[in-house]
Design an enzyme around this catalytic site. Structure first.
Site, PDB file in Angstrom:
ATOM      1  CG  HIS A  98      -1.634  -1.368   1.248  1.00  0.00           C
ATOM      2  ND1 HIS A  98      -3.101  -1.502   0.979  1.00  0.00           N
ATOM      3  CD2 HIS A  98      -1.510  -2.515   1.997  1.00  0.00           C
ATOM      4  CE1 HIS A  98      -3.571  -2.617   1.146  1.00  0.00           C
ATOM      5  NE2 HIS A  98      -2.472  -3.333   1.768  1.00  0.00           N
TER       6      HIS A  98
ATOM      7  CB  SER B 285      13.874  22.119 -15.702  1.00  0.00           C
ATOM      8  OG  SER B 285      12.907  23.474 -15.848  1.00  0.00           O
TER       9      SER B 285
ATOM     10  CE  LYS C 126      12.839  18.769 -11.077  1.00  0.00           C
ATOM     11  NZ  LYS C 126      11.341  19.027 -12.025  1.00  0.00           N
TER      12      LYS C 126
ATOM     13  CD  GLU D 256       9.441  11.807 -15.987  1.00  0.00           C
ATOM     14  OE1 GLU D 256       8.540  12.420 -15.164  1.00  0.00           O
ATOM     15  OE2 GLU D 256      10.452  12.060 -16.490  1.00  0.00           O
TER      16      GLU D 256
END
Ligand code: ARG
Length: 410
Positions: A156, A278, A284, A291
């Site tokens: 969970h 970024s 970043k 992804e």
């Protein structure tokens, strides 16, 4: 440019653009396979007395020429030709006359496209299986190296019990090994030669289908000629089901790694060469590769559905609808292969931070182990459970590395 089915009129331009679509450019990937299949077909036609020895030689030369033009990127398929099959036959007729006019004896573009696609699929699936084995190897090596690198196990998403990076990598490897078995099963089904089924109903010539199948290295002939046609899209969807499983494994691995590398956790990090930045935020370092594995898994699964939905309503025999399965099949094949490469590369470059892994161990992670200790002392399980549940964070401190050493993780 004359079509194979030319009967003295021109196809309406709007319909031609719509029906040919980008199929003729996708067919660039099939040229070499169509040449190989055409050569086997020509040898068979010679064997059964339809081609003379000279005609067979001419066709061998012509097909060789096409393959070397193709290798140099010089074999063009015009939209007006519809597909690679027309472009190849047109070349053979232009350069070798009657030998070229005879090559289509006993076949249709329907079995021609099937055999070329299957040869393409066999090659590509072979590469995917190799790439998957490479990743299994990398994951196993990583698992061995990090057998005793502790990380919190979660259910969970909450803290559960001690685990290790080795356990995690072993789980990914086991999942991929199952996917490999699934893809091998699809490959076995694909490995049946459809050439000779013609339009969907065979032809009244004594074609030697076994000879063609053996020459092309198929495991066997796909006997029922109508099923050959009907199986288009079906076998692609079987490969895509297996690709989907591979992509699900990769997607889970990608997701886990994105999670493990959160700044708040930092069990692992990706070297900066694998991350993009970024345009606005200077700090970043983004895991774009991982992804995109996640997103491309959705594309592959979506493509599976596209193929299934295209073939679902069709009646038996060839229907032009089948053409629309080519793009999702080829695209998914490419995605799956590349995603495996990207994941292998990532696993091999992954940086592990043992200090962060150890620091993540809160006492509650040892609560279940504490219950087991009490059970070993003779306390009934439920009583021990209830006792520990009063205050799980009072679990006696353990060294996480020592703890996972005692677990039977293999
Ligand atoms: N491009 C077509 C396909 O992929 C080739 C077969 C065309 N056959 C036909 N009967 N129109 O299906």
């Amino acid at each position: 440019m004359t079509k194979l089915w030319n009967k003295g009129y021109n196809l309406d331009a709007v319909i031609e653009n719509y029906t040919v679509s980008d199929d003729y450019s996708l067919d660039q990937k099939l040229v070499q396979y169509d040449c190989v299949a055409s050569l086997a077909h020509a040898k068979m036609l010679h064997k059964i007395g339809i081609l003379t020895t000279q005609e067979l030689r001419d066709l061998e030369m012509g097909l060789q020429e096409i393959m070397s033009l193709w290798e140099q990127g010089k074999f063009k398929i015009e939209r007006s030709q519809e597909d690679c099959h027309t472009a190849i036959e047109t070349y053979l007729i232009e350069h070798y006359g009657d030998a070229g006019r005879k090559i289509h004896t006993g076949r249709s573009r329907n079995d021609q496209v099937l055999v070329a696609l299957k040869l393409f699929a066999k090659d590509e699936i072979g590469q995917i299986l190799e790439a998957a084995q490479e990743l299994v190897k990398s994951l196993n090596a990583f698992a061995k190296a990090h057998r005793e690198t502790p990380i919190p196990g979660r259910t969970h998403m909450q803290l559960a019990m001690p685990a290790s990076l080795g356990l995690w990598a072993g789980a990914m490897s086991a999942s991929l090994q199952d996917d490999v078995i699934f893809l091998q099963a699809a490959l076995k089904i694909i490995d049946q030669c459809p050439l000779g089924s013609a339009s969907s109903f065979g032809v009244s010539l004594p074609l030697d289908r076994q000879f063609v199948s053996d020459t092309l290295g198929f495991e066997k002939v796909q006997h029922n000629v109508l099923y050959c046609a009907n199986s288009r899209g079906k076998w692609e969807s079987m490969a895509l089901s297996a690709y989907t499983q591979i992509m699900l494994t990769l997607s889970k691995a990608a997701n886990d790694l994105i999670f493990f590398s959160l700044p708040e956790l930092g069990y692992v990090s990706l070297p900066k060469e694998l991350c993009s930045g970024s345009s606005l935020m200077p700090q970043k370092k983004n895991p774009d590769g991982l992804e995109l594995i996640r997103a491309k898994a959705a594309t592959v699964q979506g493509n599976l559905n596209i193929i299934l939905e295209i073939i679902r309503p069709l009646i038996s025999g060839y229907n032009r609808d089948f053409q629309e399965t080519k793009r999702p099949f080829m695209q998914s094949t490419q995605i799956t292969k590349e995603s495996l490469w990207v994941m292998t590369h990532t696993i091999e470059k992954l940086e592990v931070h043992l200090d962060k892994c150890v620091a993540a161990f809160k006492p509650e992670l040892f609560a279940t182990d504490w219950v087991m200790e009490l059970v070993a002392q003779g306390i009934p399980f439920r009583t021990a459970y209830q006792q520990v549940a009063q205050n799980p964070n009072d679990a006696p401190h353990q060294d996480p590395i020592q703890n996972i050493r005692t677990k039977n993780y293999d």
